[in-house]
Write an enzyme that holds these catalytic residues in place. Structure first.
Site, PDB file in Angstrom:
ATOM      1  N   ASP A 287       0.693  -1.250   0.218  1.00 28.05           N
ATOM      2  CA  ASP A 287      -0.063   0.063  -0.108  1.00 28.05           C
ATOM      3  C   ASP A 287       0.896   1.132  -0.134  1.00 28.05           C
ATOM      4  O   ASP A 287       2.217   1.228  -0.029  1.00 28.05           O
ATOM      5  CB  ASP A 287      -0.891  -0.113   1.171  1.00 28.05           C
ATOM      6  CG  ASP A 287      -2.195   1.087   0.937  1.00 28.05           C
ATOM      7  OD1 ASP A 287      -3.126   0.496   1.483  1.00 28.05           O
ATOM      8  OD2 ASP A 287      -2.033   1.821   0.144  1.00 28.05           O
TER       9      ASP A 287
HETATM   10  C1  GLC Z   1      -4.505   4.243  -0.352  1.00 20.00           C
HETATM   11  C2  GLC Z   1      -5.239   3.139   0.139  1.00 20.00           C
HETATM   12  C3  GLC Z   1      -5.572   1.876  -0.648  1.00 20.00           C
HETATM   13  C4  GLC Z   1      -4.984   2.455  -2.376  1.00 20.00           C
HETATM   14  C5  GLC Z   1      -4.015   2.838  -2.281  1.00 20.00           C
HETATM   15  C6  GLC Z   1      -3.679   3.547  -4.082  1.00 20.00           C
HETATM   16  O1  GLC Z   1      -3.595   4.307   0.942  1.00 20.00           O
HETATM   17  O2  GLC Z   1      -4.932   2.525   1.688  1.00 20.00           O
HETATM   18  O3  GLC Z   1      -6.486   1.074  -0.598  1.00 20.00           O
HETATM   19  O4  GLC Z   1      -5.620   1.512  -3.186  1.00 20.00           O
HETATM   20  O5  GLC Z   1      -3.508   4.002  -1.429  1.00 20.00           O
HETATM   21  O6  GLC Z   1      -4.566   4.820  -3.949  1.00 20.00           O
END
Ligand code: GLC
Length: 740
Positions: A287
């Site tokens: 993430d």
């Molecule tokens: C965010 C979220 C995740 C998302 C990613 C990309 O922090 O936790 O669910 O897919 O970043 O945007």
């Protein structure tokens, strides 16, 4: 067997062999293609493929890297997210393909969580439809629009089990139940990925956030998770396993730690279970900067060490952290990281790019004509209305105040969400444009007759103490029926949006109480991203519709239900507690040694509130009524290899047709470890005409009753069981059986 039949059989066998062989050949061909490119790569280019940066088109996290275009041109990045549209993705793809030494194409990712431009209900709402086909189709439409807009990859489905509605991300998943959550995870993966990746209408799915992110202590986002391996494996992992079995191409690590180990460095999760036990062949992305954040977690001293932990645990791609780009080469030189681990990760990513056909044509998803035709197409919008209707849950309808008559003389529509559009598409609404949404007022206007006096007042804001109760009361006094649209702002759920209380925000309860004093028929329409504590409303309103954030066509769908053009069929997939003090509160809890007994002080209870929820898991009413016969089992006991049949006859005892979700629960009365008082093991959603009866038959085998026993082997145990069938997790009829 005569000659002709023999020949046919032989031909079939040869064809099957050829197909199997062909599959093997396709795999082998893919490997050869990957190896051919891989062999040319230097270490910088390899590490570049393990790097994902956000464009500056959209922001979904705390950092932005200004130089991402230069990185693209130098081949130091393999994927870009938050860049959308055929034009922009073509521009970035050209930078990669025409400037980098090996011309390796980028993949483009984006959070297409519940629709791309046509927005469907938030996933928690969609899950309340219990309609796996509708959920798969909704993901399919999202994939059609996303792929037509230059995207190859969605960061969905979010399959985190959530038992704590303070946690804002409960909105993004399928609620509290593992069995239903697993089926929905598979349905959404299939919807996003379609049949295969040969065309341009599929996107890579990404099962997230692996794992147990929804168990954050106190419902506070990003907070610590600590649980037994048994709970992890029985409650939180199965939806990920289901996503893997459905063919999910990618997984995303979660921000949280589990029992002291951040998921982004958890080798047991990322390698031993995901690849070893489940056979996952795709790639794992972190993430947003979750490698970097391990320094804050405190399981490493610096980002270089964090990168070494991540790659050695099984993380293939670093989202936005630039840790691999900054330190991995040195870590390899110092033998802190085995180059083979890096090579394997690079090959997994190259393989996806070949599977998507991007080496053959890096611009195959950049068809502007297709984008214009597919995105926001009428059929997509119409389907969004269908799914939104199915997601709505009727929580109360005393005196059958609903459905309303379209010829109603006067109707007052009041509340901060009555004439609102910007909140209706919810959080994580991608490229959805709320200006295109249908407000509740718009939807109601389409329904009522020309003679109806339709009045509107806002009454108050969503989340502050500014009021205009006087105007609302004046409007209400002039109407026969009042519909109050109350709820949250879309920004009050989703990421980094936990709430310490889950009441209606602002002064909405005060507005409600003022309107209630008028003593008129009062319908409450809720628009929210989580279960709310609404005890007073539940006690005093005549009707309550839970509509979640129902998407682009919310107003139409809610009006369809309000005026009876659709008989509500939704069922809650997350428990509504009476008080935030009861949380976590979920149906499949353990019995404890002192289960509540009103006659005995020394039992598990609160002094100030009952243990039961306001609305239980699986709850939802209809404009008609259903009766259930007694539950019958075809055998009193089964062996470990037998199949048990459980039957019940459901009758529509009301005056109109309606859909019912017949739910099957089981309780294992004695186990080598304690077992939940109920576990969902099956459901059937069916339409019954007025007066129609239907026998529903469920089948269970010992495999359905397996769990992690005292020595952590996954199996069923002999003994006594109860089986329950009903319209929700509380109103059930039961029967007994044994496994011998
Ligand atoms: C965010 C979220 C995740 C998302 C990613 C990309 O922090 O936790 O669910 O897919 O970043 O945007």
């Amino acid at each position: 067997m005569n000659k002709f039949k023999f020949t046919i059989a032989l031909a079939m066998i040869m064809m099957l062999f050829a197909c199997k062989n062909m599959k093997v050949n396709t795999e082998a061909l893919l490997d050869r293609k990957v190896d051919s490119v891989f062999a040319l790569m230097n270490i910088d280019e390899k590490i570049g493929q393990l790097t994902l940066y956000t464009s500056d088109y959209d922001v979904t996290g705390p950092t932005i890297r200004a130089s991402y275009k230069e990185d693209v041109k130098s081949g130091r990045v393999g994927a870009i997210f938050n860049a959308v549209g055929t034009k922009y993705t073509r521009e970035l793809q050209k930078l990669a393909v025409e400037n980098s030494r090996l011309h390796i194409p980028l993949i483009f990712g984006y959070d297409v969580i519940h629709g791309y431009k046509t927005i469907f209900p938030i996933p928690l709402g969609e899950s309340a439809s219990w309609d796996l086909e509708a959920i798969e189709n909704s993901a399919r439409i999202a994939a059609l629009e996303a792929s037509a807009s230059g995207l190859h990859w969605t960061f969905a489905p979010m399959v985190d089990i959530a038992r704590d509605p303070r946690w804002g991300r409960i909105a993004e998943g399928a609620g509290e139940d593992t069995y239903l959550g697993s089926l929905i995870a598979a349905a959404r993966v299939k919807g996003f990925q379609g049949q295969d990746f040969s065309g341009t209408s599929s996107v890579l799915a990404c099962a997230k956030h692996y794992a147990a992110y929804g168990a954050a202590l106190a419902g506070r986002d990003y907070n610590t998770v600590d649980m037994s391996e048994r709970t992890l494996r029985e409650v939180y992992l199965p939806p990920f396993h289901a996503a893997c079995n459905a063919g999910a191409a990618t997984f995303m690590t979660s921000f949280n730690e589990i029992a002291g180990v951040p998921s982004t460095a958890n080798k047991q999760l990322l390698t031993d279970i995901l690849r070893g036990e489940w056979g996952f062949k795709g790639f794992v992305v972190t993430d947003y900067t979750s490698i970097n954040e391990m320094v804050q977690h405190g399981n490493c001293a610096n980002e270089k060490e964090a990168g070494e932990l991540a790659i050695n645990a099984g993380v293939d791609m670093d989202m936005q952290g630039a840790v691999y780009n900054n330190y991995l080469k040195k870590s390899i030189e110092e033998n802190k990281v085995n180059i083979e681990q890096v090579n394997a990760a690079v090959k997994r990513i190259l393989r996806m790019k070949f599977m998507l056909g991007l080496f053959a044509d890096p611009y195959k998803f950049c068809d502007e004509e297709r984008e214009k035709k597919v995105v926001f197409a009428k059929e997509n919008l119409d389907y969004a209305r269908e799914v939104a209707k199915k997601s709505i849950v009727l929580l109360k309808n005393s005196k059958s105040v609903l459905p309303l008559s379209k010829n109603i003389k006067s109707l007052a529509l009041i509340g901060p969400l009555a004439n609102n559009k910007s909140e209706l598409i919810g959080n994580w609404s991608g490229q959805g444009d709320w200006h295109n949404a249908v407000s509740l007022l718009d939807g109601v206007k389409q329904k009522v007759s020309a003679e109806t006096k339709l009045l509107y007042a806002k009454g108050c804001n969503i989340n502050d103490d500014s009021t205009n109760f006087a105007e609302a009361l004046k409007v209400a006094q002039n109407a026969d029926v009042i519909v109050l649209a109350l709820g949250e702002g879309a920004w009050m759920s989703g990421e980094a949006s936990s709430r310490s209380n889950i009441n209606l925000p602002g002064v909405q309860n005060e507005l409600y109480k003022e309107i209630l004093k008028l003593g008129k028929p009062l319908v409450v329409v809720l628009m929210n991203g989580r279960p709310l504590t609404i005890q007073h409303i539940a006690n005093t309103a005549d009707a309550i519709l839970e509509t979640w954030f129902a998407g682009t066509r919310a107003g139409d769908a809610i009006a369809d239900v309000l005026f009876g053009d659709y008989n509500p069929s939704g069922k809650l997939t997350a428990t509504f507690p009476r008080s935030v003090g009861q949380i976590p509160l979920y149906y499949n809890a353990k019995n404890t040694g002192r289960p509540f007994d009103e006659k005995n002080k020394y039992t598990s209870k609160y002094l100030d509130i009952q243990n039961t929820p306001l609305y239980p898991f699986g709850f939802g009413l209809s404009y008609t009524t259903f009766s259930y016969s007694d539950v019958k089992v075809n055998k009193d006991s089964i062996s470990m290899t037998d199949t048990l049949q459980i039957s019940v006859t459901v009758k529509n005892t009301g005056k109109i047709a309606g859909e019912e979700v017949v739910q099957l629960y089981v309780r294992d009365l004695v186990g080598s470890v304690t077992r939940p008082v109920k576990e969902l093991k099956g459901f059937k959603k069916l339409m019954l005409q007025s007066g129609e009866s239907k026998e529903i038959v469920f089948k269970l085998t010992s495999n359905d009753l397996a769990f992690y026993t005292l020595d952590m082997t996954f199996k069923a145990e002999k003994g006594d069981f109860k089986v329950f069938v009903g319209t929700n997790s509380v109103d059930v009829k039961e029967a007994k059986f044994k496994i011998y």
